[in-house]
Enzyme design. Structure first.
Site, PDB file in Angstrom:
ATOM      1  N   GLU A 152     -22.389 -38.923 -33.353  1.00 53.59           N
ATOM      2  CA  GLU A 152     -23.582 -39.525 -32.747  1.00 53.59           C
ATOM      3  C   GLU A 152     -24.333 -40.259 -33.840  1.00 53.59           C
ATOM      4  O   GLU A 152     -24.927 -39.639 -34.719  1.00 53.59           O
ATOM      5  CB  GLU A 152     -24.473 -38.443 -32.142  1.00 53.59           C
ATOM      6  CG  GLU A 152     -23.848 -37.762 -30.945  1.00 53.59           C
ATOM      7  CD  GLU A 152     -24.759 -36.719 -30.322  1.00 53.59           C
ATOM      8  OE1 GLU A 152     -25.975 -36.724 -30.622  1.00 53.59           O
ATOM      9  OE2 GLU A 152     -24.264 -35.893 -29.565  1.00 53.59           O
TER      10      GLU A 152
ATOM     11  N   GLU B  45     -30.149 -51.135 -38.871  1.00 51.02           N
ATOM     12  CA  GLU B  45     -31.045 -50.069 -38.416  1.00 51.02           C
ATOM     13  C   GLU B  45     -32.025 -49.745 -39.547  1.00 51.02           C
ATOM     14  O   GLU B  45     -31.614 -49.402 -40.654  1.00 51.02           O
ATOM     15  CB  GLU B  45     -30.225 -48.822 -38.066  1.00 51.02           C
ATOM     16  CG  GLU B  45     -31.084 -47.693 -37.548  1.00 51.02           C
ATOM     17  CD  GLU B  45     -30.293 -46.419 -37.251  1.00 51.02           C
ATOM     18  OE1 GLU B  45     -29.451 -46.029 -38.079  1.00 51.02           O
ATOM     19  OE2 GLU B  45     -30.517 -45.830 -36.190  1.00 51.02           O
TER      20      GLU B  45
ATOM     21  N   LYS C 279     -24.251 -27.258 -41.370  1.00 48.71           N
ATOM     22  CA  LYS C 279     -24.768 -27.804 -42.637  1.00 48.71           C
ATOM     23  C   LYS C 279     -25.968 -28.674 -42.271  1.00 48.71           C
ATOM     24  O   LYS C 279     -25.814 -29.812 -41.850  1.00 48.71           O
ATOM     25  CB  LYS C 279     -23.674 -28.619 -43.333  1.00 48.71           C
ATOM     26  CG  LYS C 279     -23.757 -28.644 -44.852  1.00 48.71           C
ATOM     27  CD  LYS C 279     -25.020 -29.239 -45.398  1.00 48.71           C
ATOM     28  CE  LYS C 279     -25.006 -30.752 -45.366  1.00 48.71           C
ATOM     29  NZ  LYS C 279     -26.345 -31.338 -45.702  1.00 48.71           N
TER      30      LYS C 279
ATOM     31  N   CYS D  53     -32.917 -42.155 -33.586  1.00 47.43           N
ATOM     32  CA  CYS D  53     -31.729 -42.985 -33.383  1.00 47.43           C
ATOM     33  C   CYS D  53     -31.844 -43.797 -32.101  1.00 47.43           C
ATOM     34  O   CYS D  53     -31.365 -44.921 -32.026  1.00 47.43           O
ATOM     35  CB  CYS D  53     -30.473 -42.130 -33.375  1.00 47.43           C
ATOM     36  SG  CYS D  53     -30.501 -40.784 -32.182  1.00 47.43           S
TER      37      CYS D  53
HETATM   38  P1  NAI Z   1     -26.653 -39.186 -43.592  1.00 47.76           P
HETATM   39  O1  NAI Z   1     -25.701 -39.657 -42.585  1.00 47.76           O
HETATM   40  O2  NAI Z   1     -26.301 -39.380 -45.010  1.00 47.76           O
HETATM   41  O3  NAI Z   1     -26.964 -37.626 -43.399  1.00 47.76           O
HETATM   42  C1  NAI Z   1     -26.771 -36.899 -42.214  1.00 47.76           C
HETATM   43  C2  NAI Z   1     -26.102 -35.566 -42.538  1.00 47.76           C
HETATM   44  O4  NAI Z   1     -24.807 -35.787 -43.084  1.00 47.76           O
HETATM   45  C3  NAI Z   1     -26.844 -34.726 -43.576  1.00 47.76           C
HETATM   46  O5  NAI Z   1     -26.753 -33.365 -43.236  1.00 47.76           O
HETATM   47  C4  NAI Z   1     -26.065 -35.005 -44.838  1.00 47.76           C
HETATM   48  O6  NAI Z   1     -26.168 -33.972 -45.781  1.00 47.76           O
HETATM   49  C5  NAI Z   1     -24.664 -35.091 -44.313  1.00 47.76           C
HETATM   50  N1  NAI Z   1     -23.727 -35.814 -45.164  1.00 47.76           N
HETATM   51  C6  NAI Z   1     -23.995 -36.850 -45.997  1.00 47.76           C
HETATM   52  N2  NAI Z   1     -22.875 -37.240 -46.626  1.00 47.76           N
HETATM   53  C7  NAI Z   1     -21.875 -36.452 -46.184  1.00 47.76           C
HETATM   54  C8  NAI Z   1     -20.479 -36.374 -46.465  1.00 47.76           C
HETATM   55  N3  NAI Z   1     -19.887 -37.205 -47.325  1.00 47.76           N
HETATM   56  N4  NAI Z   1     -19.751 -35.442 -45.821  1.00 47.76           N
HETATM   57  C9  NAI Z   1     -20.316 -34.610 -44.928  1.00 47.76           C
HETATM   58  N5  NAI Z   1     -21.635 -34.627 -44.641  1.00 47.76           N
HETATM   59  C10 NAI Z   1     -22.410 -35.548 -45.257  1.00 47.76           C
HETATM   60  O7  NAI Z   1     -28.045 -39.847 -43.285  1.00 47.76           O
HETATM   61  P2  NAI Z   1     -29.286 -39.962 -44.288  1.00 47.76           P
HETATM   62  O8  NAI Z   1     -28.867 -40.439 -45.628  1.00 47.76           O
HETATM   63  O9  NAI Z   1     -30.066 -38.722 -44.214  1.00 47.76           O
HETATM   64  O10 NAI Z   1     -30.069 -41.121 -43.568  1.00 47.76           O
HETATM   65  C11 NAI Z   1     -29.740 -42.456 -43.829  1.00 47.76           C
HETATM   66  C12 NAI Z   1     -29.729 -43.282 -42.582  1.00 47.76           C
HETATM   67  O11 NAI Z   1     -28.939 -42.703 -41.561  1.00 47.76           O
HETATM   68  C13 NAI Z   1     -31.076 -43.463 -41.931  1.00 47.76           C
HETATM   69  O12 NAI Z   1     -31.811 -44.445 -42.549  1.00 47.76           O
HETATM   70  C14 NAI Z   1     -30.676 -43.825 -40.536  1.00 47.76           C
HETATM   71  O13 NAI Z   1     -30.339 -45.173 -40.472  1.00 47.76           O
HETATM   72  C15 NAI Z   1     -29.447 -43.010 -40.295  1.00 47.76           C
HETATM   73  N6  NAI Z   1     -29.700 -41.768 -39.567  1.00 47.76           N
HETATM   74  C16 NAI Z   1     -29.419 -41.696 -38.240  1.00 47.76           C
HETATM   75  C17 NAI Z   1     -29.698 -40.565 -37.539  1.00 47.76           C
HETATM   76  C18 NAI Z   1     -29.421 -40.448 -36.106  1.00 47.76           C
HETATM   77  O14 NAI Z   1     -30.041 -39.649 -35.444  1.00 47.76           O
HETATM   78  N7  NAI Z   1     -28.463 -41.169 -35.576  1.00 47.76           N
HETATM   79  C19 NAI Z   1     -30.326 -39.428 -38.173  1.00 47.76           C
HETATM   80  C20 NAI Z   1     -30.541 -39.556 -39.571  1.00 47.76           C
HETATM   81  C21 NAI Z   1     -30.244 -40.705 -40.226  1.00 47.76           C
END
Ligand code: NAI
Ligand code: MG
Length: 474
Positions: free
Chosen positions: A246, A375, A171, A279
């Site tokens: 991660e 962050e 996904k 990250c």
């Molecule tokens: P997110 O954690 O919401 O999204 C990441 C993935 O999880 C996406 O594919 C999203 O569709 C999916 N997702 C979201 N809610 C879910 C649920 N309830 N069940 C299963 N999958 C779900 O991150 P988002 O909103 O894109 O970014 C927000 C913050 O997250 C950023 O500002 C940053 O702080 C952090 N982030 C960290 C990353 C890293 O590499 N560690 C990468 C992207 C975001």
């Protein structure tokens, strides 16, 4: 652009009646209308993956490795297209996609293919009984990935999951769905059997949540934010599904008083890569007070010289943020910090000349509490000084995260003393981002659960088995 906007399930394109609009961060214009999957599509993909699993699990290691190399060949052949589509979709630099990211995507497949063939362990022997360790395929893996490095982070999971003999449902993030769709075509062209690799597009709360709550999932691997990780962890707990997380970071970059300042400034500037949406970014600069003045002056000069603009221009150093929501979130952090008296010695707001989603690379001295804790996931660094090594370590570890830490010093002895005291999955000494894929990767504390890379990936994606045989009577 000839990228399918539909799911890839059981070797076929599947459309959903509902769609969502995928924007380009470059100009915030729509580039695709993507199928918006939900519970139905997630269930359909898991069923297809389940059906494909037994045959794929029985496929010889050599054949699995051969197919992964064929996928890598396909990635190499279409690297230019993948790089351009990724840049259009998530706004990261074309230069990075061409030079670093797409070669690494292909390497992810080659590396885990070769590692699979070398997997092994000497048998243990107890009173004539042999204990033979094997890595058995686990089942269907649900992989949920973010938008900041879409194809790189997805293939870092897909490659070991497939190599291990599992089938996969991916996904991708809804802000960057396109390269995963091209990858599906590449796997088909490489000859991967139908249903071994599947893609469900859609929002996290819909497609993502349904996928991780499916009882037929055997592994969940997630990269993204902490709040989402808690939801995924709760779903995993309901089904006792092993989960690898991660997550983010608030990592420190320590500039010791004996540091090579040219190197220290280079490494600090690197923390703005991908417009700070990384990250691993070491966003808290902790600098020995003896060198802080000179370091800050030189860093500010370098920040001001960064070329901001269209990420398709190979001369650009900093592109746009991914999305208006992310842009506003970053600006919120910055404005609140300013209101609390933090001093921006570089940047401090949107790039007014460029408009759109371009945010000026920002450096705060005397930062606010919130900036030091949360962050930002944008081009915002903080700078604080320390007066002793003990204070440096205490400040470095004063965070709920523990993804990585970077130390700049010319003293090997100091590095040996410091690094064991830092709470982090990766500690860099006088370098950043260079990493051997055989080594473990992951975070401590709120930065995650588990490690992936080399054997650690296979330990996670496999059911590790011990077969104990009594001595044979001859
Ligand atoms: P997110 O954690 O919401 O999204 C990441 C993935 O999880 C996406 O594919 C999203 O569709 C999916 N997702 C979201 N809610 C879910 C649920 N309830 N069940 C299963 N999958 C779900 O991150 P988002 O909103 O894109 O970014 C927000 C913050 O997250 C950023 O500002 C940053 O702080 C952090 N982030 C960290 C990353 C890293 O590499 N560690 C990468 C992207 C975001
Ligand atoms: Mg997009």
């Amino acid at each position: 652009m000839s990228v399918s906007a539909d799911h890839w399930i059981g070797g076929e394109r599947v459309a959903s009646p509902q769609r969502f609009t995928d924007l380009s961060p470059i100009d915030e214009q729509p580039i695709a209308e993507i199928s918006r999957g939900g519970a139905r599509e997630a269930a359909q993909a898991v069923a297809a993956a389940r059906k494909a699993f037994p045959a794929w699990a029985r496929t010889s290691k050599e054949e699995r490795a051969r197919l992964l190399h064929a996928i890598a060949d396909g990635v190499d052949k279409r690297a230019d297209e993948l790089a351009n589509v990724e840049t259009r979709d998530n706004g990261a630099l074309l230069r990075s996609h061409l030079r670093g990211v797409m070669p690494r995507v292909a390497h992810n497949f080659r590396f885990f293919a070769d590692w699979l063939l070398g997997l092994g362990h000497d048998d243990f022997e107890t009173r004539g009984h042999t204990n033979h360790v094997s890595w058995d395929p686990a089942g269907v893996c649900a992989l949920i990935t973010p938008w900041n490095a879409p194809l790189m982070l997805a293939t870092w999971k897909i490659a070991p999951a497939l190599a291990a003999g599992n089938t996969v449902v991916l996904k991708p993030a809804e802000w960057s769905p396109l390269t995963a769709s091209i990858l599906a075509d590449i796997t088909a062209e490489a000859g991967l059997p139908d249903g071994v690799f599947n893609v469900v597009q859609g929002f996290g709360a819909e497609a993502g949540a349904a996928l991780v709550d499916n009882p037929d999932i055997s592994r969940i691997s997630f990269t993204g934010s902490v709040p989402t990780a808690r939801l995924i962890g709760a779903a995993a707990a309901r089904h006792l599904t092993p989960v690898s997380l991660e997550l983010g970071g608030k990592s420190p970059l320590l500039v010791m008083r004996d540091a090579d300042l040219d190197l220290a400034v280079d490494l600090a500037v690197e923390q703005y890569d991908n417009a700070g949406q990384v990250c691993l970014a070491c966003t808290r600069l902790l600098v020995a007070e003896e060198v802080a003045g000179e370091f800050t002056e030189r860093l500010v000069e370098r920040i001001k010289a960064l070329r901001q603009g269209d990420p398709r221009d190979l001369a650009t150093d900093i592109g746009p943020q991914i999305h208006r929501k992310q842009f506003d979130k970053i600006d919120g952090f910055v404005q609140r910090a300013v209101a609390e008296g933090a001093r921006a010695v570089a940047g401090g707001g949107p790039n007014a000349e460029l408009g759109g989603l371009y945010y000026r690379p920002t450096l705060f001295t005397e930062p606010s509490k919130e900036l030091l804790r949360e962050e930002v996931f944008g081009p915002v660094l903080t700078l604080q000084t320390f007066s002793s090594e003990e204070q440096a370590v205490a400040m470095a570890n004063d965070t709920s995260y523990g993804l990585d830490a970077l130390v700049v010093t010319t003293s090997e002895e100091r590095a040996r003393r410091l690094t064991p005291q830092l709470v982090a999955g990766t500690v860099w000494v006088n370098c950043f981002f260079v990493r051997d894929l055989r080594a473990p990767f992951g975070g401590s504390r709120d930065s995650g659960i588990g490690r992936e890379g080399g054997n650690w990936s296979f330990d996670f994606y496999c059911d590790v088995k011990n077969t104990v045989s009594a001595p044979w009577v001859r």
